[in-house]
Design an enzyme around this catalytic site. Structure first.
Site, PDB file in Angstrom:
ATOM      1  N   ASN A   8       7.279 -39.354 -31.833  1.00  0.00           N
ATOM      2  CA  ASN A   8       6.707 -38.135 -31.268  1.00  0.00           C
ATOM      3  C   ASN A   8       7.272 -36.906 -31.968  1.00  0.00           C
ATOM      4  O   ASN A   8       6.919 -35.786 -31.631  1.00  0.00           O
ATOM      5  CB  ASN A   8       7.010 -38.045 -29.763  1.00  0.00           C
ATOM      6  CG  ASN A   8       6.156 -38.999 -28.966  1.00  0.00           C
ATOM      7  OD1 ASN A   8       4.947 -39.057 -29.147  1.00  0.00           O
ATOM      8  ND2 ASN A   8       6.784 -39.764 -28.085  1.00  0.00           N
ATOM      9  N   ASP A  68      14.889 -45.230 -36.778  1.00  0.00           N
ATOM     10  CA  ASP A  68      15.942 -44.607 -35.999  1.00  0.00           C
ATOM     11  C   ASP A  68      16.967 -44.130 -37.005  1.00  0.00           C
ATOM     12  O   ASP A  68      17.235 -44.798 -38.013  1.00  0.00           O
ATOM     13  CB  ASP A  68      16.564 -45.567 -34.981  1.00  0.00           C
ATOM     14  CG  ASP A  68      17.343 -44.820 -33.897  1.00  0.00           C
ATOM     15  OD1 ASP A  68      17.090 -43.607 -33.699  1.00  0.00           O
ATOM     16  OD2 ASP A  68      18.198 -45.436 -33.244  1.00  0.00           O
ATOM     17  N   THR A  69      17.509 -42.962 -36.738  1.00  0.00           N
ATOM     18  CA  THR A  69      18.439 -42.334 -37.663  1.00  0.00           C
ATOM     19  C   THR A  69      19.683 -41.917 -36.915  1.00  0.00           C
ATOM     20  O   THR A  69      19.608 -41.459 -35.779  1.00  0.00           O
ATOM     21  CB  THR A  69      17.790 -41.094 -38.323  1.00  0.00           C
ATOM     22  OG1 THR A  69      16.710 -41.532 -39.139  1.00  0.00           O
ATOM     23  CG2 THR A  69      18.784 -40.341 -39.190  1.00  0.00           C
TER      24      THR A  69
END
Length: 191
Positions: A8, A68-69
């Site tokens: 998002n 994902d970071t």
């Protein structure tokens, strides 16, 4: 080829779209009418990326990738890591996250850090994982106005600018997400 990016975050969406070849039509969660909040409940970047990609593939039937970071700071034993987005608590706020990190590092000489991105791809009932790492250091104060997240306080190794001072093209070439997406694109071009 249509491919959903399970995010998002419009900044990430734009950043990744700029790196993909024209042959790939990137769809957002909004494009597929997914307004669900996908909780990141795993304890690793890889686990969260897989969880999000699996959710979209299972519930919406699309080929999909998710990322994902985390920002991993050496003197903080890898923190904030998987909790980077909510390091200062809820609600998630980049400014508060940066201030907390700067405060935690106030009396530390070792400011070495790395951004790490894990991308999980689900395509034609197969699963693949890609990773990108960008090493650097945490600055003592914010530099620059561009970018998002921790960009103003992260200076990549070998550069005299923060991520927030770079153009998106410059950042995409060397960033953790850029490296992971380049691996994803290379894979898709040969798939």
């Amino acid at each position: 080829m249509k491919l959903v990016f399970a995010t998002n975050n419009l900044n990430k969406l734009k950043e990744v779209q700029e790196m993909l070849p024209e042959t790939i039509e990137l769809l957002s969660l909004r494009d597929i009418n997914c307004f669900d909040e996908i909780d990141e409940t795993e304890t690793s970047l890889e686990g969260n990326a897989k969880l999000k990609a699996d959710y979209i593939t299972t519930n919406f039937g699309f080929n999909c990738f998710a990322d994902d970071t985390g920002l991993e700071v050496e003197s903080l034993e890898g923190k904030p890591g998987v909790y980077s987005a909510r390091f200062a608590g809820e609600p998630a706020n980049s400014e508060r996250n940066m201030q907390k990190l700067l405060l935690d590092l106030e009396h530390k000489k070792n400011r070495k850090a790395q951004f790490r991105t894990a991308i999980s791809l689900n395509i034609n009932n197969k699963k693949f994982l890609f990773q990108g790492i960008c090493k650097g250091e945490i600055l003592e104060k914010k530099w620059g106005e561009k970018g998002f997240g921790y960009d103003p306080i992260f200076k990549p190794q070998g550069f005299n600018q923060s991520f927030a001072e770079m153009t998106s093209e410059e950042k995409n070439t060397i960033s953790h997400r850029g490296i992971a997406v380049q691996k994803l694109v290379a894979f898709l071009n040969n798939y």
